[in-house]
Design a protein around this motif. Sequence first.
Motif, PDB file in Angstrom:
ATOM      1  N   ALA A  85      42.491  40.379  48.682  1.00 19.21           N
ATOM      2  CA  ALA A  85      41.794  40.234  47.585  1.00 19.21           C
ATOM      3  C   ALA A  85      42.020  41.663  46.719  1.00 19.21           C
ATOM      4  N   ARG A  88      45.812  42.045  45.869  1.00 19.88           N
ATOM      5  CA  ARG A  88      46.289  41.313  44.606  1.00 19.88           C
ATOM      6  C   ARG A  88      45.946  42.029  43.335  1.00 19.88           C
ATOM      7  N   GLN A  89      44.595  42.425  43.368  1.00 24.02           N
ATOM      8  CA  GLN A  89      44.049  43.036  42.456  1.00 24.02           C
ATOM      9  C   GLN A  89      44.764  44.528  41.901  1.00 24.02           C
ATOM     10  N   ASP A  92      48.015  43.831  40.589  1.00 22.14           N
ATOM     11  CA  ASP A  92      48.023  43.421  39.056  1.00 22.14           C
ATOM     12  C   ASP A  92      47.798  44.601  38.425  1.00 22.14           C
ATOM     13  N   ARG A 241      35.344  36.230  32.072  1.00 20.40           N
ATOM     14  CA  ARG A 241      36.092  37.580  32.327  1.00 20.40           C
ATOM     15  C   ARG A 241      37.188  37.613  33.574  1.00 20.40           C
ATOM     16  N   GLU A 242      37.993  38.214  33.441  1.00 18.64           N
ATOM     17  CA  GLU A 242      39.127  38.241  34.499  1.00 18.64           C
ATOM     18  C   GLU A 242      38.292  38.832  35.938  1.00 18.64           C
ATOM     19  N   TYR A 243      38.681  38.661  37.052  1.00 12.45           N
ATOM     20  CA  TYR A 243      38.150  39.060  38.242  1.00 12.45           C
ATOM     21  C   TYR A 243      36.744  38.993  38.246  1.00 12.45           C
TER      22      TYR A 243
END
Length: 244
Positions: A85, A88-89, A92, A241-243
Amino acid sequence: MEQKKRFIIQAAYYAVAAAAMYLLLRYALPWLLPFLLALAVAAAVEPLLRFVREKMHLKRAFLAAVATLLVVGLTVAAAAWLLGALWRQVNDLLRRAPQLLAMLPQMLEQLRGRLEEYRVTLPLSAQQAVNEAVTAVGGMLGDAAVKLSAALLEGVTKFVGHLPGALLFCATVVMATFFTISSYPQLRAFLLRQVPEEKRAAAKALKEGALGAVLKWLKAQIILITVTFLQLLAGLLLLRREYA
């Protein structure tokens, strides 16, 4: 006189014990930590192993191997999920970094405009202080970017340098966990024999009291953390919201 002598002897005893504890924590703890972790895991799984042995009559060595594999597997799976996780963040974030950096001057200009609107309403003496603060913040942002880049590079270098030691530490913990679970009853009996008979009751009471206090504290912290996490998660999901 006898009372003073007893006080001096007790003070010297506690001073030596405190010095020995400091030396143990300062120098010996990094070497003993894998075995202490293994002992903690063995103590945690011992009730389950005893129950399985009574019901299924399996050999302790086999159960120790299964328990070690389960603990290692769960730990690796949790670490892999968290690192995946995070990876991936971070990817991004790096992909969107040019766009975010391109927006930074506009955001700073908007902030400067708001500060300018606020500044003109202040007395002349306060206006000068605000101007100095804005100039200082601009310089701090530039320095922070340089320091952040250097810190990231240094952190990656240190991580790579400590990787072999971390792998050796993990391998030692796994091996120590297996052998400790295999011989936990004998090891526990050996440790108990090191405590004088007359002090075992006091040590047991101290252990139960300390363990009870720690467990109550952990329970309270887990409840608070869980409630806060659920509140934040619900709010972020509702706001899309993202994430989240």
